[in-house]
Design a protein around this motif. Sequence first.
Motif, mmCIF file in Angstrom:
data_model
loop_
_atom_site.group_PDB
_atom_site.id
_atom_site.type_symbol
_atom_site.label_atom_id
_atom_site.label_comp_id
_atom_site.label_asym_id
_atom_site.label_seq_id
_atom_site.Cartn_x
_atom_site.Cartn_y
_atom_site.Cartn_z
ATOM 1 N N VAL A 168 -2.627 85.885 75.387
ATOM 2 C CA VAL A 168 -3.804 85.648 76.235
ATOM 3 C C VAL A 168 -3.803 86.675 77.354
ATOM 4 O O VAL A 168 -3.074 86.523 78.328
ATOM 5 N N PRO A 169 -4.601 87.725 77.231
ATOM 6 C CA PRO A 169 -4.566 88.787 78.253
ATOM 7 C C PRO A 169 -5.353 88.429 79.511
ATOM 8 O O PRO A 169 -6.356 89.046 79.830
ATOM 9 N N LEU A 170 -4.886 87.406 80.205
ATOM 10 C CA LEU A 170 -5.521 86.979 81.454
ATOM 11 C C LEU A 170 -4.513 87.099 82.588
ATOM 12 O O LEU A 170 -3.306 87.004 82.369
ATOM 13 N N ALA A 171 -5.022 87.266 83.788
ATOM 14 C CA ALA A 171 -4.156 87.322 84.960
ATOM 15 C C ALA A 171 -3.519 85.958 85.195
ATOM 16 O O ALA A 171 -4.075 84.915 84.821
ATOM 17 N N GLU A 172 -2.372 85.959 85.829
ATOM 18 C CA GLU A 172 -1.657 84.708 86.123
ATOM 19 C C GLU A 172 -2.524 83.755 86.938
ATOM 20 O O GLU A 172 -2.536 82.554 86.694
ATOM 21 N N THR A 173 -3.271 84.285 87.896
ATOM 22 C CA THR A 173 -4.126 83.420 88.724
ATOM 23 C C THR A 173 -5.252 82.798 87.906
ATOM 24 O O THR A 173 -5.636 81.657 88.148
ATOM 25 N N THR A 174 -5.770 83.524 86.931
ATOM 26 C CA THR A 174 -6.824 82.990 86.062
ATOM 27 C C THR A 174 -6.272 81.861 85.202
ATOM 28 O O THR A 174 -6.898 80.807 85.056
ATOM 29 N N ILE A 175 -5.082 82.056 84.660
ATOM 30 C CA ILE A 175 -4.449 81.013 83.844
ATOM 31 C C ILE A 175 -4.191 79.774 84.698
ATOM 32 O O ILE A 175 -4.452 78.648 84.280
ATOM 33 N N TYR A 176 -3.702 79.985 85.911
ATOM 34 C CA TYR A 176 -3.446 78.865 86.820
ATOM 35 C C TYR A 176 -4.739 78.092 87.093
ATOM 36 O O TYR A 176 -4.759 76.863 87.066
ATOM 37 N N GLU A 177 -5.818 78.805 87.350
ATOM 38 C CA GLU A 177 -7.108 78.150 87.630
ATOM 39 C C GLU A 177 -7.602 77.374 86.407
ATOM 40 O O GLU A 177 -8.106 76.258 86.529
ATOM 41 N N LEU A 178 -7.445 77.944 85.212
ATOM 42 C CA LEU A 178 -7.842 77.248 83.984
ATOM 43 C C LEU A 178 -7.000 75.985 83.780
ATOM 44 O O LEU A 178 -7.515 74.945 83.363
ATOM 45 N N GLU A 179 -5.708 76.071 84.070
ATOM 46 C CA GLU A 179 -4.829 74.893 83.991
ATOM 47 C C GLU A 179 -5.309 73.814 84.946
ATOM 48 O O GLU A 179 -5.383 72.644 84.586
ATOM 49 N N ARG A 180 -5.596 74.219 86.184
ATOM 50 C CA ARG A 180 -6.023 73.271 87.207
ATOM 51 C C ARG A 180 -7.300 72.535 86.797
ATOM 52 O O ARG A 180 -7.446 71.354 87.041
ATOM 53 N N ARG A 181 -8.216 73.254 86.135
ATOM 54 C CA ARG A 181 -9.477 72.647 85.698
ATOM 55 C C ARG A 181 -9.333 71.847 84.408
ATOM 56 O O ARG A 181 -10.257 71.161 84.001
ATOM 57 N N GLY A 182 -8.186 71.990 83.727
ATOM 58 C CA GLY A 182 -7.993 71.284 82.465
ATOM 59 C C GLY A 182 -8.519 72.047 81.267
ATOM 60 O O GLY A 182 -8.654 71.480 80.182
ATOM 61 N N ASP A 183 -8.794 73.348 81.430
ATOM 62 C CA ASP A 183 -9.320 74.169 80.342
ATOM 63 C C ASP A 183 -8.239 74.996 79.650
ATOM 64 O O ASP A 183 -8.545 75.827 78.798
ATOM 65 N N PHE A 184 -6.981 74.776 80.011
ATOM 66 C CA PHE A 184 -5.866 75.525 79.439
ATOM 67 C C PHE A 184 -4.663 74.595 79.428
ATOM 68 O O PHE A 184 -4.505 73.787 80.339
ATOM 69 N N PRO A 185 -3.810 74.656 78.392
ATOM 70 C CA PRO A 185 -2.629 73.775 78.371
ATOM 71 C C PRO A 185 -1.767 73.975 79.614
ATOM 72 O O PRO A 185 -1.528 75.102 80.035
ATOM 73 N N ARG A 186 -1.313 72.868 80.187
ATOM 74 C CA ARG A 186 -0.517 72.935 81.410
ATOM 75 C C ARG A 186 0.893 73.385 81.107
ATOM 76 O O ARG A 186 1.465 73.031 80.086
#
Length: 74
Positions: free
Chosen positions: A44-62
């Motif tokens: 997943v070529p996303l920045a760490e902050t983007t992944i963190y934000e997706l996790e926080r919203r529930g759109d990415f596995p925690r």
Amino acid sequence: MESQSRPSLPIPGTPEYEELPQYVVKSPLPFRRTIRRQELHQIVPLAETTIYELERRGDFPRRFNLTPAASYGI
């Protein structure tokens, strides 16, 4: 600066299109597996902050902690 053109993709339904690698419809593995952060960033070529934000919203596995060195799971 000179513009570089991208090669065009073949049209769906043509033999050239059928030769392209295809995505697996269903995972060949019947289970989830744990991956490390470095492997995640290759998948997943996303920045760490983007992944963190997706996790926080529930759109990415925690993430979860296995050990202090391994803290990601999918």
